[in-house]
Write a protein that holds these residues in place. Structure first.
Motif, mmCIF file in Angstrom:
data_model
loop_
_atom_site.group_PDB
_atom_site.id
_atom_site.type_symbol
_atom_site.label_atom_id
_atom_site.label_comp_id
_atom_site.label_asym_id
_atom_site.label_seq_id
_atom_site.Cartn_x
_atom_site.Cartn_y
_atom_site.Cartn_z
ATOM 1 N N ASN A 96 0.822 -1.214 0.000
ATOM 2 C CA ASN A 96 0.000 0.000 0.000
ATOM 3 C C ASN A 96 0.856 1.265 0.000
ATOM 4 O O ASN A 96 0.463 2.296 -0.556
ATOM 5 N N ASP A 97 2.030 1.185 0.629
ATOM 6 C CA ASP A 97 2.937 2.332 0.628
ATOM 7 C C ASP A 97 3.455 2.605 -0.782
ATOM 8 O O ASP A 97 3.549 3.760 -1.211
ATOM 9 N N TYR A 98 3.791 1.524 -1.485
ATOM 10 C CA TYR A 98 4.275 1.695 -2.855
ATOM 11 C C TYR A 98 3.158 2.238 -3.747
ATOM 12 O O TYR A 98 3.372 3.147 -4.559
ATOM 13 N N ILE A 99 1.955 1.685 -3.604
ATOM 14 C CA ILE A 99 0.815 2.133 -4.404
ATOM 15 C C ILE A 99 0.537 3.609 -4.147
ATOM 16 O O ILE A 99 0.256 4.391 -5.068
ATOM 17 N N GLY A 100 0.625 4.017 -2.875
ATOM 18 C CA GLY A 100 0.407 5.414 -2.527
ATOM 19 C C GLY A 100 1.434 6.325 -3.170
ATOM 20 O O GLY A 100 1.121 7.432 -3.616
ATOM 21 N N GLY A 101 2.675 5.839 -3.260
ATOM 22 C CA GLY A 101 3.728 6.625 -3.876
ATOM 23 C C GLY A 101 3.627 6.689 -5.389
ATOM 24 O O GLY A 101 4.234 7.552 -6.030
ATOM 25 N N ALA A 102 2.865 5.763 -5.968
ATOM 26 C CA ALA A 102 2.741 5.692 -7.436
ATOM 27 C C ALA A 102 1.531 6.445 -7.962
ATOM 28 O O ALA A 102 1.169 6.303 -9.128
ATOM 29 N N THR A 103 0.903 7.263 -7.108
ATOM 30 C CA THR A 103 -0.320 7.957 -7.537
ATOM 31 C C THR A 103 -0.078 8.881 -8.724
ATOM 32 O O THR A 103 -0.950 9.044 -9.577
ATOM 33 N N PHE A 104 1.103 9.491 -8.791
ATOM 34 C CA PHE A 104 1.400 10.389 -9.908
ATOM 35 C C PHE A 104 1.338 9.640 -11.233
ATOM 36 O O PHE A 104 0.736 10.107 -12.205
ATOM 37 N N LEU A 105 1.962 8.455 -11.279
ATOM 38 C CA LEU A 105 1.956 7.657 -12.505
ATOM 39 C C LEU A 105 0.549 7.184 -12.841
ATOM 40 O O LEU A 105 0.155 7.150 -14.012
ATOM 41 N N HIS A 124 -2.296 8.703 -12.129
ATOM 42 C CA HIS A 124 -3.082 9.834 -12.631
ATOM 43 C C HIS A 124 -2.692 10.224 -14.058
ATOM 44 O O HIS A 124 -3.465 10.887 -14.756
ATOM 45 N N MET A 125 -1.507 9.827 -14.496
ATOM 46 C CA MET A 125 -1.063 10.165 -15.845
ATOM 47 C C MET A 125 -1.706 9.289 -16.913
ATOM 48 O O MET A 125 -1.576 9.564 -18.107
ATOM 49 N N LEU A 126 -2.413 8.235 -16.504
ATOM 50 C CA LEU A 126 -3.081 7.363 -17.476
ATOM 51 C C LEU A 126 -4.095 8.136 -18.312
ATOM 52 O O LEU A 126 -4.186 7.952 -19.524
ATOM 53 N N GLY A 127 -4.868 8.987 -17.639
ATOM 54 C CA GLY A 127 -5.885 9.762 -18.352
ATOM 55 C C GLY A 127 -5.293 10.688 -19.403
ATOM 56 O O GLY A 127 -5.654 10.616 -20.581
ATOM 57 N N PRO A 128 -4.373 11.587 -19.015
ATOM 58 C CA PRO A 128 -3.746 12.477 -20.009
ATOM 59 C C PRO A 128 -3.028 11.723 -21.125
ATOM 60 O O PRO A 128 -3.051 12.160 -22.279
#
Length: 229
Positions: A51-60, A62-66
């Motif tokens: 969950n810590d890794y997933i939380g840190g990967a939020t930027f990547l 969110h980039m799926l949409g753009p």
């Protein structure tokens, strides 16, 4: 984990493995397959909570949409060519999306999957952001749907060029439509190797397949699930 560390780690590993795959074109070295395996190994060895890794990967994430929206650029540049072949495009993508839904349904029925797994696998042949929304709409598990989408993309991306070569497909339009429909984003990335025209039609196939599958999610898929259960 820190967002910057996770982003640099994930992106760096992806680029490294992609370079390795170019030098050694072995299917199991595909970056979308090997990168997650390496990351899983790292967080397991370092005992980092997932969950810590997933939380840190939020930027990547969110980039799926753009990134998906950016695929509209080659479509705009080749609008005249697309209008010329619009009939063929619509027929082929509609048929391809139906085949994707029915093949997923057939395999699920043969394997006797329960309802949650069935509805999670049905949107597997469209790009991840839209597949997640379709999965939510029909009562699936978005996390599982994401896994099925990735597997579909990787397999399609690896097998697509071989099928194109064996069938002696020469038209960049046909190559693009086939790769975009069967392997969405991964297929579009592979279509770039065949030129801008193939990339354009692959992008369009991916977008149209997602749109058409959303329609199936409203009407066809609930009927299939109702028939099964």
């Amino acid at each position: 984990m820190n967002i910057i560390i996770v982003t640099l780690l994930t992106f760096g590993l992806y680029r490294l493995i992609k370079g390795l795959n170019k030098k050694i074109p072995f299917p199991l070295f595909h970056p979308l397959l090997l990168t997650p395996i390496v990351i899983i190994g790292i967080i397991f060895l370092l005992k980092i909570p997932a969950n810590d890794y997933i939380g840190g990967a939020t930027f990547l994430t969110h980039m799926l949409g753009p990134a998906t929206i950016a695929f509209a650029i080659p479509i705009y540049k080749n609008l005249t060519l697309l209008k010329k072949h619009i009939g063929m495009i619509m027929v082929s993508i509609t048929a391809g999306s139906l085949m994707a839904v029915f093949s997923s349904f057939g395999m699920s029925a043969l394997l006797h999957l329960d309802k949650s797994l069935l509805v999670s696998v049905l949107p597997r042949s469209i790009t991840t952001p839209i597949a997640i929304e379709v999965s939510k709409e029909i009562g699936g598990l978005p996390t599982l749907t994401t896994v099925f989408v990735i597997i579909t993309g990787i397999v399609g991306g690896m097998m697509g060029p071989t099928v194109i070569k064996r069938l002696a497909i020469k038209s960049p339009i046909a190559k693009g439509l086939a790769l975009g429909m069967s392997a969405h984003g991964v297929g579009t990335n592979k279509a770039m190797e065949y030129g801008e025209e193939a990339t354009t039609f692959s992008t369009l196939a991916m977008i149209l397949a997602a749109s058409i599958t959303m329609v199936w999610g409203k009407f066809l898929i609930p009927s299939l699930v109702g028939f099964m259960y």
